[in-house]
Design an enzyme around this catalytic site. Structure first.
Site, PDB file in Angstrom:
ATOM      1  N   GLY A 239      81.993  51.069   3.262  1.00 29.03           N
ATOM      2  CA  GLY A 239      80.735  51.736   3.570  1.00 29.03           C
ATOM      3  C   GLY A 239      79.748  50.988   4.430  1.00 29.03           C
ATOM      4  N   GLY A 275      86.238  50.020   6.342  1.00 26.95           N
ATOM      5  CA  GLY A 275      86.952  50.712   7.419  1.00 26.95           C
ATOM      6  C   GLY A 275      86.184  50.523   8.708  1.00 26.95           C
ATOM      7  N   ARG A 312      83.320  62.948  16.252  1.00 24.93           N
ATOM      8  CA  ARG A 312      82.102  62.535  15.564  1.00 24.93           C
ATOM      9  C   ARG A 312      80.811  63.135  16.152  1.00 24.93           C
ATOM     10  NH1 ARG A 312      80.274  58.131  14.749  1.00 24.93           N
ATOM     11  NH2 ARG A 312      79.967  58.311  12.514  1.00 24.93           N
ATOM     12  N   CYS A 342      86.894  74.691  24.757  1.00 23.22           N
ATOM     13  CA  CYS A 342      86.122  75.933  24.858  1.00 23.22           C
ATOM     14  C   CYS A 342      85.248  76.157  23.632  1.00 23.22           C
ATOM     15  CB  CYS A 342      87.059  77.105  25.093  1.00 23.22           C
ATOM     16  SG  CYS A 342      87.883  76.921  26.659  1.00 23.22           S
ATOM     17  N   TYR A 371      87.333  56.305  12.896  1.00 23.81           N
ATOM     18  CA  TYR A 371      87.225  57.758  12.792  1.00 23.81           C
ATOM     19  C   TYR A 371      87.217  58.420  14.176  1.00 23.81           C
ATOM     20  CZ  TYR A 371      85.956  56.111   8.186  1.00 23.81           C
ATOM     21  OH  TYR A 371      85.958  55.453   6.983  1.00 23.81           O
TER      22      TYR A 371
END
Ligand code: LLP
Length: 420
Positions: A239, A275, A312, A342, A371
């Site tokens: 985190g 991560g 993201r 699109c 991510y």
């Protein structure tokens, strides 16, 4: 700190010009810096040196097998959330004894796979799951090592979509019910209770939520110990945030400075699941400017990377810095950087003040290592981008660009539809 830097107006990945990589491997292209990856991994390892610990890299942030191999070779483990991640981690050479398995929806197949390969522990998120693991382990005549994931009800003060440790979230077991859960777990024949787990959210830019959450968990550990439940593994999740724009998040050393004193005298192994803070700033997404377009009200820079490559910005309104791969002396413009998908929601940046670019020039979307690729998709039938790892002057493809054939690999036309 990362190793994507300008030398004479030209952006380099370590010792390789990014434009050279774009020419050789094409765009869109994910580029990772080996030195940055290693530095960030070691920052954790060094900071917590002196207390028994395992750094279980959160594979969901980036599950490329080469990246998992790099951490495994340096003593790291993996935090996984699916059978697919377990498969990848094992293929990468991660020791099963350093694999922890979280997630609210583990299937029987996945549980069997994890038991068969003898992972370190399951981070269990509900009573139903606990009983299911017990059942599956029973059938396999084995015992499942388990930690209960506790929801400590701490506000990590981050984006609501990536905050997980509040009462309203689907994750973990309410802290006030934890004792009861541990009692249940201890009674189950094929469960061996060995740990406790918490993870409160992602992109957290302060130490306080980590400290507060740990304090709550330690109180629980003491209560459990008074009841004869011995916690060997304390998994504090991941985190820690990174700097996308001007955030100044704590570094692992700050975490250690604040957390380790709380653990003094306690005989446990600490597990961490970082991560983003390891891979986030170690990767960039290189894209090519396809067209410039003056819209009704604004300027659009249309590039060859879309929301399918980096989700993201579209999903969270996340900010990623966008830099020219070759700096030019040009005036600034105010533009939306958009992809070819699109959807109006397909953008990498909105109303961004940035130097004007020309058709054919490359841009680097920064902080895209976490991510980024792992959340990419084939939407609009777009083959996924290639991934390259740079080490000094060396560069190596760590994932080939997908082909049109790859897109159709798994699809079948039923006989009843006949020939074309
Ligand atoms: N452990 C558990 C149980 C997790 O659920 C997560 C992330 C991590 C560790 C790693 O957290 P990190 O150190 O990377 O913050 N897609 C979102 C982030 C989702 C995070 C999900 N869980 C994004 O792009 O911001």
């Amino acid at each position: 700190m990362h190793f994507f830097k300008y030398k004479n107006s030209e952006l380099f990945a370590e010792d390789v010009p990014v434009s050279k990589l774009a020419e050789k491997y094409g765009t869109p292209l994910y580029v990772y810096s080996h030195k940055t990856l290693l530095r960030h991994f070691k920052a954790y390892d060094d900071a917590f040196n002196g207390y028994p610990h395992i750094i279980c890299f959160a594979a969901k942030a980036n599950s490329n097998i080469a990246i998992l191999r790099l951490f495994a070779k340096n003593g790291g483990g993996a935090d996984i959330v699916s059978g697919g991640e377990l498969f990848t981690a094992l293929k990468a050479g991660v020791s099963p004894k350093k694999i922890v398995y979280a997630g609210v929806g583990k299937t029987d197949d996945e549980i069997r796979f994890a038991l068969r390969t003898k992972i370190l522990m399951f981070n269990v998120e509900s009573e139903d799951e606990l009983k299911e693991i017990n059942k599956v382990a029973g059938k396999m005549k084995t015992k499942a090592p388990v930690a209960l994931r506790i929801n400590p009800d701490i506000d990590p003060e981050t984006h609501p979509y990536i905050s997980t440790g509040l009462k309203k979230h689907k994750f973990g077991i309410p802290i006030e019910d934890a004792i009861e859960y541990y009692r249940t777990a201890s009674r189950l024949k094929n469960i061996s209770v060995i740990g406790i787990h918490k993870h409160i959210g992602s992109q957290i830019t302060k130490v306080t939520p980590f400290v507060d959450a740990l304090k709550r968990v330690l109180v629980l550990i003491d209560r459990l110990s008074a009841q004869g439940v011995n916690i060997k593994y304390l998994d504090i999740g991941g985190g820690l945030g990174i700097s996308y724009k001007d955030e100044e998040p704590p570094v692992p050393r700050d975490m250690a400075k604040n957390l380790l004193p709380l653990l003094r005298g306690r005989k446990m192994t600490l597990i961490m699941e970082p991560g983003r803070s390891i891979v986030g700033n170690a990767g960039i997404l290189v894209t090519k400017t396809l067209y410039l377009k003056q819209g009704f009200e604004k300027e659009f820079i249309i590039v060859d990377a879309g929301m399918n490559d980096l989700m993201r910005p579209s999903l969270y309104g996340a900010y990623h810095q966008i830099l020219p791969v070759k700096k030019q002396k040009r005036a600034d413009t105010f533009a939306d950087v958009v992809g070819p998908i699109c959807e109006s929601g397909d953008f990498l940046a909105k109303e961004r003040e940035m130097p004007m670019v020309k058709q054919g020039e490359y841009l680097a979307v920064m902080s895209a290592g976490a991510y980024g690729f792992s959340m990419s998709s084939n939407y609009n039938s777009r083959p996924k981008p290639a991934e390259v790892m740079v080490k000094g002057k060396e560069h190596c493809l760590i994932r080939e660009r997908e082909t049109y054939k790859d897109l159709l690999k798994a699809e079948r036309i039923p006989d009843f539809l006949g020939n074309a």
